[in-house]
Design an enzyme around this catalytic site. Sequence first.
Site, PDB file in Angstrom:
ATOM      1  N   LYS A  38       5.227  -3.644  -6.281  1.00  0.00           N
ATOM      2  CA  LYS A  38       6.685  -3.490  -6.405  1.00  0.00           C
ATOM      3  C   LYS A  38       7.373  -3.552  -5.049  1.00  0.00           C
ATOM      4  O   LYS A  38       8.434  -4.129  -4.905  1.00  0.00           O
ATOM      5  CB  LYS A  38       6.986  -2.164  -7.092  1.00  0.00           C
ATOM      6  CG  LYS A  38       8.463  -1.921  -7.280  1.00  0.00           C
ATOM      7  CD  LYS A  38       8.828  -1.859  -8.732  1.00  0.00           C
ATOM      8  CE  LYS A  38      10.309  -1.867  -8.961  1.00  0.00           C
ATOM      9  NZ  LYS A  38      10.775  -3.116  -9.546  1.00  0.00           N
ATOM     10  N   CYS A  89       0.827  -1.198   0.000  1.00  0.00           N
ATOM     11  CA  CYS A  89       0.000   0.000   0.000  1.00  0.00           C
ATOM     12  C   CYS A  89       0.869   1.259   0.000  1.00  0.00           C
ATOM     13  O   CYS A  89       2.005   1.236   0.462  1.00  0.00           O
ATOM     14  CB  CYS A  89      -0.941   0.084   1.189  1.00  0.00           C
ATOM     15  SG  CYS A  89      -1.920  -1.402   1.421  1.00  0.00           S
TER      16      CYS A  89
HETATM   17  C1  F6R Z   1      10.704  -9.831  -9.340  1.00  0.00           C
HETATM   18  C2  F6R Z   1      10.882  -8.840  -8.294  1.00  0.00           C
HETATM   19  C3  F6R Z   1      10.720  -9.284  -6.882  1.00  0.00           C
HETATM   20  C4  F6R Z   1      11.650  -8.486  -5.950  1.00  0.00           C
HETATM   21  C5  F6R Z   1      11.387  -8.871  -4.482  1.00  0.00           C
HETATM   22  C6  F6R Z   1      12.347  -8.161  -3.553  1.00  0.00           C
HETATM   23  O1  F6R Z   1      10.907  -9.289 -10.603  1.00  0.00           O
HETATM   24  O2  F6R Z   1      11.105  -7.693  -8.566  1.00  0.00           O
HETATM   25  O3  F6R Z   1      10.935 -10.645  -6.738  1.00  0.00           O
HETATM   26  O4  F6R Z   1      12.967  -8.755  -6.280  1.00  0.00           O
HETATM   27  O5  F6R Z   1      10.074  -8.546  -4.134  1.00  0.00           O
HETATM   28  O6  F6R Z   1      12.232  -6.776  -3.685  1.00  0.00           O
HETATM   29  P1  F6R Z   1      13.402  -5.788  -3.261  1.00  0.00           P
HETATM   30  O7  F6R Z   1      14.529  -6.008  -4.199  1.00  0.00           O
HETATM   31  O8  F6R Z   1      12.795  -4.430  -3.415  1.00  0.00           O
HETATM   32  O9  F6R Z   1      13.739  -6.129  -1.857  1.00  0.00           O
END
Ligand code: F6R
Length: 579
Positions: free
Chosen positions: A574, A2
């Site tokens: 994301k 969120c």
């Molecule tokens: C896949 C992807 C996710 C992130 C994961 C960790 O393409 O982007 O698997 O890698 O959610 O996110 P961060 O790198 O932001 O800790």
Amino acid sequence: MCGIIGIVSKDTHSIKHDTLPLLKRLEYRGYDSAGVATLAGDIQKQTGHIGPFIDSVTDHRTQASIAHTRWATHGGVTALNAHPHADGTGQFMIVHNGILENADALRASLPNESLVSETDSEVVAAFFHDRIGVQGLTTDAAIHEFIGAAEGTYAILLMQRDDPTVYAIKHNSPLALTRASSMHGATILASDITAFGHLSDEAQFFEDQTYCRITPDSVAFFNAAGDPIEIEPKSFEWKDDASLDEYPHFMIKEIMEQPTTSRRLLESLKTMQAAELDTFATTLKKARRVVFLSCGTSYHASLIGAFLLNQLNYEAHTVIASEFENFILVDPSTFVIAISQSGETMDVILPLKRIENQAMKIGSIVNVPYSTIQRHSDTTLELLAGQEICVASTKAYTNQVIMLIKLAERLGYDVDCDKIPGRIEECLASIDGIARELAVELKHTREMYVLGRGAAYPMAREIALKLKEIDYIHAEGMMAGELKHGTLALIEDGTPVICLIHDDNPAMRSSTREVEARGARSIVVSNTGSGEVNVPAGCEAEFAIYSCLFGHLLSYYIGVERNLPIDKPRNLAKSVTVG
Ligand code: F6R
């Protein structure tokens, strides 16, 4: 997950033209539903993405507004579960990012409040109505009690009808505050600086168990007991990459940016970040062992880190962060390195906080400056990939791998990092056509396998992850050697299997022949010119980068063929800020 936004202004501002465009910039944090509330008590909310919501919203001008974009955790994706939530009288309005673990207990302690949604968040509005509206506590006293009673994670914005004051309360979920001169000095609250990085270059980042009272003329921070505290403003540089330029999707834009983003990173490691790289290398030499902490795509990068360090005779381990404490030991001789694009992944933050005093040192490799993970580390390296908007990580991931190769180079690994950006450019140009052709051939595929050994094994997993999240294909990325221990039973006539073969590795050649003998449609990726997909020459770690470029392009083009929502795959967000 969120994302939350609040604005408090001296003059009135527009929810359609001021508040919601800032919320749209946080859409990567979740896009199940969106909503906004004004001082007059008008709450508008609906399911779906923010763009259509902005088009349909009835504009109002107000001195205070709060808004929310949701990634559903408690309760389905419905308008009733969307934020903002209000108490039964409509007097107290809130937005919440995080999870209240004891929501049921809090709910049970409010027998006279009527709650209508399935969310954990609605109880917050009811709580403040009960304490302030019914029991007559001051807002500060009610917040003090809330911080004492609430368990879990929260960044909450609280507003009362007709009172242009917003209270922002934070524990374990990120929250930042800035003032925007372009909006006549309005105060903006947001989950992260992505929301306002184009308006300001300075922000205050909330500490855990603190809150802030924002009126049109003042901003005051307090600790949980209600004592005033100072929070130093931090300046930041934020390159705003929120436009698609000539590209149809952010995913392909971000893939094609990699020659530039990789050059930028390597340049900074010789200049701006040279001292931090040294600190990482020195700490690594002193530590008895290195442990990486990460998830998803970042975990795949960490596997490359563990591979490289083990090649150099350093003891290095990595485990997916959500299982970290079950499988890894951290002691005062351990150097922990957290890797994260967003720097806000709760699965990483939770173990990081728990081991803070147990490790020799905590290092972080992040893309978003001033993120929680960066602020919880002793030493940090920034990926400088620029804002990554597509939910699937591509350019930040490549920079994670380059960062680890550069660190290995610094410790004696034989590689010429300066050649990598040029080779990425060459690779993207030469494999684009074959990736498009294969996407047409594979667009109806329901399952796929990706095989690799050594540094290509993490890439096999990474390519499979992208095929899952972007294309909804059930894909398995695995160590080629494991195939014959079970998975080979699944290979049938025509099953697509991508085989990542570095320097004609004989063992990988055998695994390829084994699947071909069972009728598989093998797609060989090679760096010696002997594959269907040919990537530039280079060492094993470099092959990991180039072969992955193919995987990212393939999953992108299959997504295009299938007409899928590439930048915002279903059910995902994301920034995964729930554990
Ligand atoms: C896949 C992807 C996710 C992130 C994961 C960790 O393409 O982007 O698997 O890698 O959610 O996110 P961060 O790198 O932001 O800790």
